[in-house]
Write an enzyme that holds these catalytic residues in place. Structure first.
Site, PDB file in Angstrom:
ATOM      1  CG  LEU A  50      49.873  32.884  80.420  1.00 14.59           C
ATOM      2  CD1 LEU A  50      49.188  33.804  81.420  1.00 14.59           C
ATOM      3  CD2 LEU A  50      50.379  33.677  79.232  1.00 14.59           C
ATOM      4  CB  SER A  73      39.735  34.969  86.195  1.00 17.42           C
ATOM      5  OG  SER A  73      38.834  33.894  86.012  1.00 17.42           O
ATOM      6  CG  ASN A 110      37.443  43.314  93.680  1.00 22.13           C
ATOM      7  OD1 ASN A 110      37.082  42.799  94.733  1.00 22.13           O
ATOM      8  ND2 ASN A 110      37.143  42.762  92.504  1.00 22.13           N
ATOM      9  CG  HIS A 111      39.076  39.627  94.878  1.00 20.91           C
ATOM     10  ND1 HIS A 111      38.159  39.625  95.905  1.00 20.91           N
ATOM     11  CD2 HIS A 111      38.358  39.517  93.724  1.00 20.91           C
ATOM     12  CE1 HIS A 111      36.930  39.497  95.398  1.00 20.91           C
ATOM     13  NE2 HIS A 111      37.029  39.426  94.074  1.00 20.91           N
ATOM     14  CE1 TYR A 134      42.399  36.321  90.312  1.00 20.87           C
ATOM     15  CE2 TYR A 134      40.929  37.432  91.838  1.00 20.87           C
ATOM     16  CZ  TYR A 134      41.453  37.292  90.568  1.00 20.87           C
ATOM     17  OH  TYR A 134      41.032  38.128  89.560  1.00 20.87           O
ATOM     18  NE  ARG A 172      31.920  41.037  96.283  1.00 17.16           N
ATOM     19  CZ  ARG A 172      32.997  41.167  95.501  1.00 17.16           C
ATOM     20  NH1 ARG A 172      33.856  42.138  95.705  1.00 17.16           N
ATOM     21  NH2 ARG A 172      33.226  40.315  94.529  1.00 17.16           N
TER      22      ARG A 172
HETATM   23  C1  15L Z   1      37.742  39.118  90.204  1.00 21.57           C
HETATM   24  O1  15L Z   1      38.871  39.516  90.324  1.00 21.57           O
HETATM   25  C2  15L Z   1      37.429  37.928  89.375  1.00 21.57           C
HETATM   26  O2  15L Z   1      38.292  37.807  88.283  1.00 21.57           O
HETATM   27  C3  15L Z   1      35.993  37.890  88.924  1.00 21.57           C
HETATM   28  O3  15L Z   1      35.732  36.592  88.460  1.00 21.57           O
HETATM   29  C4  15L Z   1      35.046  38.274  90.044  1.00 21.57           C
HETATM   30  O4  15L Z   1      35.119  37.337  91.099  1.00 21.57           O
HETATM   31  C5  15L Z   1      35.418  39.652  90.555  1.00 21.57           C
HETATM   32  O5  15L Z   1      36.752  39.669  90.961  1.00 21.57           O
HETATM   33  C6  15L Z   1      34.517  40.116  91.704  1.00 21.57           C
HETATM   34  O6  15L Z   1      35.032  40.472  92.760  1.00 21.57           O
HETATM   35  O7  15L Z   1      33.318  40.172  91.488  1.00 21.57           O
END
Ligand code: 15L
Length: 268
Positions: A50, A73, A110-111, A134, A172
């Site tokens: 990329l 990821s 979600n992060h 991330y 979670r």
């Molecule tokens: C993510 O964004 C990741 O890509 C995945 O590997 C998990 O860590 C997921 O979040 C999570 O929060 O479970």
């Protein structure tokens, strides 16, 4: 949509979408930095880094829509995040603009909002509260998507994915899980809905323990089929007696929040 590109096609979500979107569009172009299984009928296989603009330009040439899963990821050192999720992300949007691509589904996370407490429900309008480098890169991706939507008219669906898999793997994830069929449904909405210009939705199933108000996804027609609750008893039993990190337990991002945490007090 005649030709749809999936970046990061060798990853877990990419491999699942390769199957669930097979035959949905006349041609799937599958791209990754690592080798992919050979193309079958209705597929094209591409190999691209990329961060290599020329390779990304070849990757997007002739596609009508993009499902951008590529990049890093999970949490990593800054140089790695920078190359995959900042420079790489920018290359994909810039190449898409030059190639006249009209629609992108972006796999955000979600992060990007992981430092919201579990005690509250958040919707698609909250400001980012990333829990990691991330998470910051995903918030950056949402901002680039907004820019390219406003300035260049590309329709973008940002899917803040919780945790993708065939079943929720811990407590979670009972709140943020998404099944392959539900994510496929969201991706199809992102590619096919006639009126998407810029939208954020949560990539989660219909989980009873959800931390999200996902009404924006429902407004666009999302009708998830799965709920994590039938797995809850087994998941919670497996975790019983484990020692819990108070920071991870307070926030939606879990261990992403607790890692490298040095604050003396919690932000309100
Ligand atoms: C993510 O964004 C990741 O890509 C995945 O590997 C998990 O860590 C997921 O979040 C999570 O929060 O479970």
């Amino acid at each position: 949509m005649r030709r749809v590109l999936i970046t990061g096609a060798a990853g877990g979500i990419g491999r699942a979408l390769r199957e669930t979107l097979r035959g949905v569009y006349p041609m799937l172009r599958l791209s990754d930095r690592v080798e992919l299984a050979p193309a079958r009928e209705g597929e094209e296989v591409d190999r691209a880094e990329l961060s290599d603009m020329a390779a990304v330009e070849r990757m997007v040439a002739g596609v009508d829509g993009i499902v951008h899963l590529g990049g890093i990821s999970g949490e990593n050192e800054w140089a790695v995040i920078l190359e995959g999720n900042i420079v790489g992300l920018y290359s994909v949007f810039e190449a898409a603009r030059h190639a006249g691509v009209q629609r992108i589904v972006f796999a955000t996370s979600n992060h990007a909002v992981g430092f919201y407490p579990r005690a509250i429900t958040i919707d698609h309008q909250v400001v980012p509260r990333p829990d990691s480098r991330y998470g910051v890169s995903k918030a950056f991706g949402e901002a680039i998507a907004s820019l390219y939507s406003d300035k260049h008219g590309i329709g973008v669906l940002c899917t803040r994915i919780g945790n993708f898999g065939t079943r929720p793997i811990d407590k979670r994830r009972l709140s943020i899980w998404i099944s392959p069929r539900d994510y496929t449904q969201l991706v199809r909405i992102g590619l096919e809905h006639p009126d998407i210009r810029y939208e954020i939705v949560y990539g989660v199933s219909d989980n009873r323990r959800s931390w999200y108000d996902n009404s924006n996804a429902y407004r666009l027609g999302y009708r998830p089929q799965d709920d994590s609750e039938p797995y809850a008893e087994a998941v919670l039993a497996a975790e019983a007696g484990q020692s819990l990190d108070p920071i991870a337990e307070t926030y939606q991002g879990g261990t992403f929040c607790a890692a490298e945490y040095t604050a003396k007090s919690q932000r309100s």
